[in-house]
Design an enzyme around this catalytic site. Sequence first.
Site, mmCIF file in Angstrom:
data_model
loop_
_atom_site.group_PDB
_atom_site.id
_atom_site.type_symbol
_atom_site.label_atom_id
_atom_site.label_comp_id
_atom_site.label_asym_id
_atom_site.label_seq_id
_atom_site.Cartn_x
_atom_site.Cartn_y
_atom_site.Cartn_z
ATOM 1 C CE1 TYR A 20 -1.501 3.838 7.513
ATOM 2 C CE2 TYR A 20 -1.999 6.087 7.804
ATOM 3 C CZ TYR A 20 -1.713 5.096 8.477
ATOM 4 O OH TYR A 20 -1.416 5.121 9.703
ATOM 5 N N GLY B 88 -2.858 4.355 -3.369
ATOM 6 C CA GLY B 88 -2.926 3.037 -3.955
ATOM 7 C C GLY B 88 -2.141 3.221 -5.442
ATOM 8 C CG HIS C 37 -0.299 0.530 2.566
ATOM 9 N ND1 HIS C 37 -0.183 1.802 2.707
ATOM 10 C CD2 HIS C 37 0.404 -0.246 3.460
ATOM 11 C CE1 HIS C 37 0.312 1.896 3.956
ATOM 12 N NE2 HIS C 37 0.746 0.834 4.505
ATOM 13 C CB CYS C 38 1.312 4.251 -1.676
ATOM 14 S SG CYS C 38 0.010 4.144 -2.903
ATOM 15 N NE ARG C 39 -2.126 11.699 0.143
ATOM 16 C CZ ARG C 39 -3.217 11.920 -0.714
ATOM 17 N NH1 ARG C 39 -3.047 11.587 -2.047
ATOM 18 N NH2 ARG C 39 -4.081 12.976 -0.579
#
Length: 565
Positions: free
Chosen positions: A539, A514, A510-512
């Site tokens: 996130y 997607g 995951h990132c902020r």
Amino acid sequence: MKKILIVGGVAGGASAAARLRRHSEEDRIIMFEKGPHVSFSNCCLPYHLSGVVAEADNLVLMSPEKFLSQYKIEARTSNEVMNINREKKEVTVKNHATGEEYTESYDKLILSMGARPIVPRIPGIEMVNTFTIRNVVDIDRLNKFVKSMDKKNVTVIGGGFIGVETVENLREAGYNVTLVEAADQIMKIFDYDMVQILHKELHDKGVNLIVGDKVNSFEKDTVVLESGKKIEAQVVVLAIGVAPETDLAVRAGIELGKTGAIKTNQNYMTNDKDIYAVGDAIEVYNPLFNDYFKLSLAGPAQKQARGVADHINGMRIDNRGYIGSSVIKVFDYNGASTGLTEATIRDRKLNITYDTVQMIPNDRVGLMPTSQPAHFKLIYEVPTGRVLGAQAIGKGEVCKRIDVIATVIKFGGTIDDLKDLELCYAPPFGTAKDVTNFAGYIATNLLNDDFRQVHFTEVRELVENGAFIIDVRERNEYELSHIEGALNIPLSEIRERLNEVPKDRPVYLHCRSGQRSYNACLLLKHMGFDNIFNISAGYMGISFFEYFNDVTMNRKPIVTDYNFD
């Protein structure tokens, strides 16, 4: 010359009357309304409570005098149609101002009685000051009463359109507001995962939002819930829902449909060829699930009214059914929805195989000061790619994105069509690749099995089961907040740290929002990893989904802190 009677005004009746007059200057058109106002903005009613609509009279759009002078339409207010004699083709009308009853003949009759608020028989209901909202008289009465109260505690029961808009406007006016919804969420036009954004917004704005708890009884100025919880309330607004006004139709032998609303054919004609029905009183066809349902929205009512007026004048109606496109404002957020939700597919047990895209792109170019994240969910059929529905929530421009999807659905479009849409772009208005384009790109990638995903709704279970989660955000982002137990391997470092990525178990990235994690997924796939999953919406999606339940249920968070920006 035809004589056409219309029972009820507002969106359906008044629109039919105006269209009928445009067809013919000779026809005699009479509209009956049992209340004092025949044409008013019922969708704007709650906004009088906050002063957005300053005066109650501003809600009235057309007076009987104006109908007569501008359209040569007789609008008889405080006149209630009591019975229909189908054999004689006449109605019995009671003039509530004078008490007299009279009959009026017709060539064609249009029923547009709308729907009435549901008022359940809850024990002790006489011990609280209860209000419903249906017309200008109702909202004026409620507004005057709350302004006269010594205390400022109001409880609204029901989390649909009217309930939520009433809550917002009362809160903006400075009242202490509790919203009680028996289901586990408000606003059923959104799926549970999406509506958590609105739950958070209500909570953040000081609304005491209670979901999953039903009203059991009332005591003096008190609402008692099934959980035993008691809420002080000098005013209780009942916004539980509406029921179609069908009593007049039933007495006349007009057939009802499977939903309990009036049954009509494709021309909105009832089982009597001279009687039509439109608006909230009828059931309509949904081409997505091939069945009838009730739809209380002004736009469809006006389309039906126009269609009836056309059919009475010998024109063909193009009735393609309704998919239920709608939008709502909840404080700083806008939420829009069209077509099927996952809940609808599940609850109606529809035999549809589908997948979803969930993402949070910006609604405008990020450099623009008005740019805002747009939480977007697309539902599409597998394997055809046919677009089935979409939901969008954000502080910025979400409505036009859902309008685009609604148009695509109406024309039977697919996720490939979304990719190919050519839409307007300039930085203050959107992005070069629009939100709807992005949805098409992601959906086709999923359908082509270019990458695999899990949704942010599944992350709590992954964390509790000790899943291997990699956070590909940069180190400073990770240090601010992260998922408990997640390993930080920034996208900028992942090529040099491949030895830290296991191949013998599923790995979730995951990132902020997607997007970076999607790129990391493809990178790892090309490097021989076949056990990689992207966490949709990243996130931020996790934070919005988890927050309200964490706070209100005193649940242990799965994140060290939330990220909503």
